[in-house]
Write a protein that holds these residues in place. Structure first.
Motif, PDB file in Angstrom:
ATOM      1  N   ASP A  35       0.853  -1.264   0.075  1.00 30.68           N
ATOM      2  CA  ASP A  35      -0.026  -0.126   0.048  1.00 30.68           C
ATOM      3  C   ASP A  35       0.680   1.197  -0.050  1.00 30.68           C
ATOM      4  OD1 ASP A  35       0.927   0.214   2.557  1.00 30.68           O
ATOM      5  OD2 ASP A  35      -0.852   0.274   3.589  1.00 30.68           O
ATOM      6  N   GLY A  36       2.181   1.101  -0.109  1.00 33.66           N
ATOM      7  CA  GLY A  36       3.030   2.332  -0.056  1.00 33.66           C
ATOM      8  C   GLY A  36       3.595   2.712   1.428  1.00 33.66           C
ATOM      9  N   SER A  37       2.958   1.975   2.479  1.00 30.45           N
ATOM     10  CA  SER A  37       3.343   2.565   3.721  1.00 30.45           C
ATOM     11  C   SER A  37       4.739   2.108   3.996  1.00 30.45           C
ATOM     12  CB  SER A  37       2.500   2.150   4.673  1.00 30.45           C
ATOM     13  OG  SER A  37       2.354   0.648   4.826  1.00 30.45           O
ATOM     14  N   ILE A  38       5.493   2.596   4.827  1.00 28.89           N
ATOM     15  CA  ILE A  38       7.107   2.269   5.238  1.00 28.89           C
ATOM     16  C   ILE A  38       6.667   1.682   6.455  1.00 28.89           C
ATOM     17  CG2 ILE A  38       9.238   2.985   5.879  1.00 28.89           C
ATOM     18  CD1 ILE A  38       8.461   3.509   3.029  1.00 28.89           C
ATOM     19  N   ILE A  39       7.059   0.225   6.670  1.00 29.12           N
ATOM     20  CA  ILE A  39       7.269  -0.550   7.692  1.00 29.12           C
ATOM     21  C   ILE A  39       8.510  -0.668   8.290  1.00 29.12           C
ATOM     22  CG2 ILE A  39       6.553  -2.751   8.459  1.00 29.12           C
ATOM     23  CD1 ILE A  39       4.164  -1.418   7.207  1.00 29.12           C
ATOM     24  N   ASP A  43       6.252  -1.588  14.427  1.00 25.05           N
ATOM     25  CA  ASP A  43       5.128  -1.206  13.772  1.00 25.05           C
ATOM     26  C   ASP A  43       4.037  -2.211  13.824  1.00 25.05           C
ATOM     27  OD1 ASP A  43       5.867   1.238  12.901  1.00 25.05           O
ATOM     28  OD2 ASP A  43       6.610   0.601  10.890  1.00 25.05           O
ATOM     29  N   SER A  44       2.965  -1.906  14.162  1.00 18.12           N
ATOM     30  CA  SER A  44       1.780  -2.812  13.883  1.00 18.12           C
ATOM     31  C   SER A  44       1.230  -3.002  12.570  1.00 18.12           C
ATOM     32  CB  SER A  44       0.786  -2.588  14.684  1.00 18.12           C
ATOM     33  OG  SER A  44       1.033  -2.667  16.224  1.00 18.12           O
ATOM     34  N   ILE A  45       0.926  -4.259  12.102  1.00 23.48           N
ATOM     35  CA  ILE A  45       0.576  -4.085  10.666  1.00 23.48           C
ATOM     36  C   ILE A  45      -0.620  -4.937  10.543  1.00 23.48           C
ATOM     37  CG2 ILE A  45       2.951  -3.612   9.617  1.00 23.48           C
ATOM     38  CD1 ILE A  45       3.247  -6.860   9.618  1.00 23.48           C
ATOM     39  N   HIS A  46      -1.380  -4.892   9.289  1.00 22.91           N
ATOM     40  CA  HIS A  46      -2.348  -5.851   8.998  1.00 22.91           C
ATOM     41  C   HIS A  46      -1.628  -7.114   7.948  1.00 22.91           C
ATOM     42  CE1 HIS A  46      -5.635  -2.822   9.807  1.00 22.91           C
ATOM     43  NE2 HIS A  46      -6.167  -4.007  10.385  1.00 22.91           N
ATOM     44  N   LEU A  47      -2.217  -8.214   8.031  1.00 25.71           N
ATOM     45  CA  LEU A  47      -1.649  -9.285   7.067  1.00 25.71           C
ATOM     46  C   LEU A  47      -2.907  -9.860   6.220  1.00 25.71           C
ATOM     47  CD1 LEU A  47       0.452  -9.734   9.675  1.00 25.71           C
ATOM     48  CD2 LEU A  47       1.578 -10.399   7.857  1.00 25.71           C
ATOM     49  N   ALA A  49      -5.563 -12.099   5.107  1.00 22.42           N
ATOM     50  CA  ALA A  49      -6.379 -13.442   5.658  1.00 22.42           C
ATOM     51  C   ALA A  49      -7.299 -13.883   4.483  1.00 22.42           C
ATOM     52  CB  ALA A  49      -7.324 -12.982   6.822  1.00 22.42           C
ATOM     53  N   ALA A  50      -8.002 -14.695   4.553  1.00 21.28           N
ATOM     54  CA  ALA A  50      -8.988 -15.201   3.473  1.00 21.28           C
ATOM     55  C   ALA A  50     -10.188 -14.313   3.621  1.00 21.28           C
ATOM     56  CB  ALA A  50      -9.751 -16.513   4.190  1.00 21.28           C
ATOM     57  N   LYS A  51     -10.818 -14.331   2.325  1.00 22.40           N
ATOM     58  CA  LYS A  51     -11.789 -13.068   2.002  1.00 22.40           C
ATOM     59  C   LYS A  51     -12.845 -12.945   2.967  1.00 22.40           C
ATOM     60  CE  LYS A  51     -11.102 -13.146  -2.755  1.00 22.40           C
ATOM     61  NZ  LYS A  51     -11.499 -13.383  -4.140  1.00 22.40           N
ATOM     62  N   SER A  52     -13.290 -13.928   3.827  1.00 19.56           N
ATOM     63  CA  SER A  52     -14.552 -14.214   4.546  1.00 19.56           C
ATOM     64  C   SER A  52     -14.112 -13.309   6.133  1.00 19.56           C
ATOM     65  CB  SER A  52     -15.209 -15.356   4.646  1.00 19.56           C
ATOM     66  OG  SER A  52     -14.398 -16.245   5.231  1.00 19.56           O
ATOM     67  N   GLN A  53     -12.746 -13.410   6.288  1.00 18.83           N
ATOM     68  CA  GLN A  53     -12.186 -13.010   7.521  1.00 18.83           C
ATOM     69  C   GLN A  53     -11.494 -11.847   7.601  1.00 18.83           C
ATOM     70  OE1 GLN A  53      -9.600 -16.292   8.795  1.00 18.83           O
ATOM     71  NE2 GLN A  53     -11.109 -17.634   8.825  1.00 18.83           N
ATOM     72  N   PRO A  54     -11.633 -10.974   8.747  1.00 21.35           N
ATOM     73  CA  PRO A  54     -10.838  -9.953   9.065  1.00 21.35           C
ATOM     74  C   PRO A  54      -9.289 -10.092   9.020  1.00 21.35           C
ATOM     75  CG  PRO A  54     -11.270 -10.719  11.281  1.00 21.35           C
ATOM     76  CD  PRO A  54     -12.091 -11.711  10.262  1.00 21.35           C
ATOM     77  N   PRO A  55      -8.444  -9.214   8.551  1.00 27.03           N
ATOM     78  CA  PRO A  55      -6.966  -9.457   8.367  1.00 27.03           C
ATOM     79  C   PRO A  55      -6.453  -9.712   9.827  1.00 27.03           C
ATOM     80  CG  PRO A  55      -7.742  -6.753   8.064  1.00 27.03           C
ATOM     81  CD  PRO A  55      -8.866  -7.765   8.349  1.00 27.03           C
ATOM     82  N   PHE A  56      -5.473 -10.616   9.719  1.00 27.67           N
ATOM     83  CA  PHE A  56      -4.540 -10.702  10.902  1.00 27.67           C
ATOM     84  C   PHE A  56      -3.708  -9.474  11.302  1.00 27.67           C
ATOM     85  CE2 PHE A  56      -4.404 -14.925   8.475  1.00 27.67           C
ATOM     86  CZ  PHE A  56      -5.174 -15.596   9.641  1.00 27.67           C
ATOM     87  N   VAL A  57      -3.554  -9.273  12.548  1.00 29.83           N
ATOM     88  CA  VAL A  57      -2.857  -8.209  13.022  1.00 29.83           C
ATOM     89  C   VAL A  57      -1.422  -8.787  13.689  1.00 29.83           C
ATOM     90  CG1 VAL A  57      -3.051  -6.273  14.693  1.00 29.83           C
ATOM     91  CG2 VAL A  57      -4.958  -6.980  13.281  1.00 29.83           C
ATOM     92  N   ALA A  58      -0.420  -8.096  13.644  1.00 27.68           N
ATOM     93  CA  ALA A  58       0.735  -8.600  14.194  1.00 27.68           C
ATOM     94  C   ALA A  58       1.676  -7.236  14.380  1.00 27.68           C
ATOM     95  CB  ALA A  58       1.325  -9.314  13.372  1.00 27.68           C
ATOM     96  N   LYS A  59       2.685  -7.332  15.170  1.00 26.14           N
ATOM     97  CA  LYS A  59       3.826  -6.339  15.512  1.00 26.14           C
ATOM     98  C   LYS A  59       5.044  -6.973  14.894  1.00 26.14           C
ATOM     99  CE  LYS A  59       6.107  -3.839  19.117  1.00 26.14           C
ATOM    100  NZ  LYS A  59       6.184  -4.026  20.485  1.00 26.14           N
ATOM    101  N   ILE A 110       1.549  -8.507   3.782  1.00 23.21           N
ATOM    102  CA  ILE A 110       1.451  -7.099   4.500  1.00 23.21           C
ATOM    103  C   ILE A 110       0.514  -6.570   3.653  1.00 23.21           C
ATOM    104  CG2 ILE A 110       2.161  -5.125   5.628  1.00 23.21           C
ATOM    105  CD1 ILE A 110       4.788  -6.542   6.032  1.00 23.21           C
ATOM    106  N   HIS A 111      -0.822  -5.799   4.373  1.00 26.58           N
ATOM    107  CA  HIS A 111      -1.654  -5.025   3.867  1.00 26.58           C
ATOM    108  C   HIS A 111      -1.225  -3.502   3.998  1.00 26.58           C
ATOM    109  CE1 HIS A 111      -5.242  -7.015   2.148  1.00 26.58           C
ATOM    110  NE2 HIS A 111      -4.942  -7.907   2.941  1.00 26.58           N
ATOM    111  N   GLY A 112      -0.721  -3.462   5.196  1.00 27.82           N
ATOM    112  CA  GLY A 112      -0.294  -1.953   5.466  1.00 27.82           C
ATOM    113  C   GLY A 112      -0.086  -1.809   6.878  1.00 27.82           C
ATOM    114  N   LYS A 113       0.280  -0.679   7.504  1.00 26.99           N
ATOM    115  CA  LYS A 113       0.368  -0.326   8.802  1.00 26.99           C
ATOM    116  C   LYS A 113      -0.725   0.064   9.287  1.00 26.99           C
ATOM    117  CE  LYS A 113       3.742   2.810   9.253  1.00 26.99           C
ATOM    118  NZ  LYS A 113       5.025   3.618   9.575  1.00 26.99           N
TER     119      LYS A 113
END
Length: 125
Positions: A35-39, A43-47, A49-59, A110-113
């Motif tokens: 998405d162009g964000s600098i990681i 940083d906490s990030i979205h990763l 996941a399957a289309k029917s699920q919310p994105p995973f979250v990690a540090k 990674i989706h983004g920060k």
């Protein structure tokens, strides 16, 4: 305690894990996400996941570049629904729990920060 039979049980929904041999390489100070964000580490990030699920979250703990790819060493956050106790009335809508569960993931997952903070009391949510 984390429910290992929760959201992560479907193999297709997990960010791709890699073998321990991929932990070798050059440590990077930052990378650019899709998405162009600098990681950066910390940083906490979205990763993805399957289309029917919310994105995973990690540090992000560490960023590594080997001869084949860029890898992200992460520690996972969990939502109340991912725990054995499940969602309770006092849980905040955006509440996350830190864990000591670590993985190596590909940069492409990674989706983004995201912005995250720490609350000592649930009333702060």
């Amino acid at each position: 305690m984390v429910n290992t039979k929760g959201r992560r049980k479907q193999a297709e929904s997990k960010p791709k894990k890699v073998k321990s041999s991929s932990t070798k390489g050059t440590i990077l100070s930052s990378v650019k996400a899709a998405d162009g964000s600098i990681i950066r580490p910390g940083d906490s990030i979205h990763l993805r996941a399957a289309k029917s699920q919310p994105p995973f979250v990690a540090k992000v703990l560490k960023l590594l570049q080997n001869d084949k790819q860029t890898m992200v060493h992460v520690t996972w956050y969990y939502r109340p629904a991912d725990t054995q106790g499940g969602v309770k009335a006092f849980h905040g809508e955006r509440e996350l729990f830190t864990s000591d569960h670590e993985d190596m993931c590909e940069l492409e997952t990674i989706h983004g920060k995201l912005n995250s903070g720490f609350c000592e009391r649930t009333s702060d949510l």
